[in-house]
Scaffold this motif. Structure first.
Motif, PDB file in Angstrom:
ATOM      1  N   THR A 252      66.844  64.759  78.848  1.00  0.00           N
ATOM      2  CA  THR A 252      68.097  64.874  78.094  1.00  0.00           C
ATOM      3  C   THR A 252      67.867  65.472  76.712  1.00  0.00           C
ATOM      4  N   GLU A 253      66.620  65.428  76.235  1.00  0.00           N
ATOM      5  CA  GLU A 253      66.264  66.020  74.939  1.00  0.00           C
ATOM      6  C   GLU A 253      65.619  67.392  75.122  1.00  0.00           C
ATOM      7  N   ASP A 254      65.710  67.925  76.372  1.00  0.00           N
ATOM      8  CA  ASP A 254      65.093  69.220  76.700  1.00  0.00           C
ATOM      9  C   ASP A 254      63.577  69.179  76.533  1.00  0.00           C
TER      10      ASP A 254
ATOM     11  N   ALA B 240      61.059  62.977  70.288  1.00  0.00           N
ATOM     12  CA  ALA B 240      61.643  63.873  71.287  1.00  0.00           C
ATOM     13  C   ALA B 240      62.660  64.861  70.725  1.00  0.00           C
ATOM     14  N   PRO B 241      63.580  64.456  69.817  1.00  0.00           N
ATOM     15  CA  PRO B 241      64.551  65.438  69.316  1.00  0.00           C
ATOM     16  C   PRO B 241      63.926  66.632  68.611  1.00  0.00           C
TER      17      PRO B 241
ATOM     18  N   LEU C 299      63.703  61.813  78.859  1.00  0.00           N
ATOM     19  CA  LEU C 299      63.270  62.850  77.926  1.00  0.00           C
ATOM     20  C   LEU C 299      63.851  64.218  78.285  1.00  0.00           C
TER      21      LEU C 299
ATOM     22  N   ARG D 184      62.135  69.846  71.339  1.00  0.00           N
ATOM     23  CA  ARG D 184      62.961  70.555  72.321  1.00  0.00           C
ATOM     24  C   ARG D 184      62.241  71.788  72.860  1.00  0.00           C
TER      25      ARG D 184
ATOM     26  N   SER E 141      59.130  59.156  72.553  1.00  0.00           N
ATOM     27  CA  SER E 141      60.552  58.848  72.524  1.00  0.00           C
ATOM     28  C   SER E 141      61.128  59.027  71.123  1.00  0.00           C
TER      29      SER E 141
END
Length: 452
Positions: free
Chosen positions: A370-372, A419-420, A368, A423, A416
């Motif tokens: 990686t998605e800030d 997540a985008p 997660l 941020r 999950s």
């Protein structure tokens, strides 16, 4: 043998502890087996071939770490490692794979491993050769100006060497990566053919495939690719040319023979009592076919003959119904070390979630990130997850630590997915959140059988 082979048993156990929780007896057993390989290399030559490997049978339910111990041991020793299921093999004369195929597969892995090491050693030289080939493609054969909208002009009267060096600087700086070039690559003249062969005919199939590949020479194919991709392809091609495959094969065979590890799972599935009927007959046939491989025999592979005298075999099984004593006596004698793995407790689950280098919670946090999204788990969340995993294992099928994966996936399913859109957010998972997400499913036994 790799430098890792000089590790003491205590050091080997310490390395395994970084990834695997508990199971001290099993770790000690494999540590001794690995150390004995180093010891064998240092005994008098006349005795060296007489020292048999200390093959191991691991007894324990699924999900307690049997496979992971063997896999980590092989990685630590930088040894060719193959995991197979005993139930996939059949007695000679029946449809299925013959047991010698495991040694052929292990040898293939060994060759791939050594080839990758040799190519890594040649990487710098291969990159230089690939760079020269790329410059040959980029620099026109005739004396004419090289021009690019993103680069400085090269004067028409500039020397070819000066132009080439200017291009080299641009190439190394990555300024040409998006430029298109026409590249010739090597490829087989015919598609890969899978030769279907019956039981005991795999060797003939290997020889037929090799014969066909030798008859039909490789051919070149022209394709347009970007310079960045062309550099990668040419580097790989040049590295393969620099590698001496005869040396690779000879080294790989030595490595397989002296440090190869075969992990035979589900051995209990082929354990059958003497005088049995029906399936037991075939199971005993598989055991008898396994026997010469484990005892030490010569197996023909497409790379040559491989001796199995000093390959380490680690077998495993739950042995709920059958017992190790149900194996044929000769096979029992080839596995002198027996170790029983302990069932996992709630405390073990807590440690598995948090302690190993590849701990499950760390994996989800990093995924997660990686998605800030900053994800944290409280202590009561960890204990609740462990408690629920134990409860589901008790109520349904006990699959050990694998239950943690299914629970964690269900727990973080929405996070999950969303997540985008989260941020910059900080999300904390506590015991109450875990209960709210999973408690109803855990209570409904029929539902938990399908979801968890």
């Amino acid at each position: 043998m790799s430098d890792a082979a000089t590790l003491t048993p205590a050091e080997i156990v310490s390395e395994l502890d970084r990834y695997i929780v508990g199971q001290v007896r099993a770790k000690r057993a494999v540590a001794v087996a690995l150390r004995n390989r180093w010891r064998r290399q240092n005994v008098p030559p006349e005795l060296r071939d007489e020292v048999a490997p200390k093959n191991i049978i691991m007894i324990g339910p699924t999900g307690v770490g049997k496979t992971e111990i063997a896999r980590r041991l092989a990685k630590l020793a930088q040894a060719p490692f193959l995991k197979v299921e005993a139930s996939k093999y059949t007695e000679v004369g029946y449809v299925g794979r013959d047991v010698e195929s495991m040694i052929r597969d292990l040898t293939e892995l060994g060759v791939t491993m050594v080839k990758a090491e040799r190519m890594a050693e040649m990487q710098e030289k291969a990159e230089a050769l690939a760079e020269d080939r790329l410059l040959d493609l980029l620099l026109p054969a005739r004396r004419e100006a090289f021009s690019s909208g993103s680069l400085e002009e090269v004067a028409p009267d500039a020397s070819r060497d000066a132009t080439r060096e200017k291009l080299r600087a641009h190439l190394r700086a990555g300024r040409l990566d998006d430029r298109m070039v026409e590249l010739e690559t090597q490829q087989p003249a015919m598609p890969m053919i899978e030769v279907l062969s019956g039981q005991g005919m795999e060797e003939m199939g290997i020889q037929l495939k090799d014969m066909l590949s030798n008859i039909m020479p490789s051919r070149t194919r022209r394709r347009r690719v970007r310079v960045g991709e062309a550099k990668r392809l040419l580097t790989q091609e040049e590295a393969q040319k620099l590698v001496d495959m005869e040396d690779v094969v000879a080294h790989a065979i030595r490595r397989v023979e002296n440090s190869g590890i075969v992990f035979i799972d589900e051995l209990d599935k082929v354990a059958g009592r003497e005088g049995g009927h029906g399936p037991d007959v075939s199971r005993q046939g598989v055991q008898r076919d396994l026997l010469p491989i484990v005892e030490g025999s010569s197996v023909t592979t497409k790379y040559g003959v491989v001796k199995t005298d000093h390959v380490l075999f680690i077998a495993a099984g739950a042995f709920h119904v059958a017992k190790p004593s149900d194996l044929i006596p000769e096979l029992q004698g080839r596995f002198p070390i027996r170790v029983e793995l302990e069932p996992l407790t709630r405390e073990d689950f807590v440690r598995i979630l948090t302690e190993p280098r590849n701990a499950l919670l760390i994996q989800y946090v990093e995924l997660l990130k990686t998605e800030d999204v900053t994800l944290t788990f409280t202590d009561d969340a960890v204990t609740t997850i462990a408690e629920l995993a134990m409860r589901v294992n008790d109520a349904a099928e006990n699959i050990g630590a694998r239950r943690l994966y299914t629970i964690m996936e269900k727990l973080t399913e929405d996070l999950s997915f969303d997540a985008p859109t989260l941020r910059g957010k900080q999300i904390t998972i506590d015991g109450a959140y875990v209960q709210s997400r999973l408690a109803d499913i855990v209570r409904d036994q029929d539902l938990s059988r399908y979801i968890l």
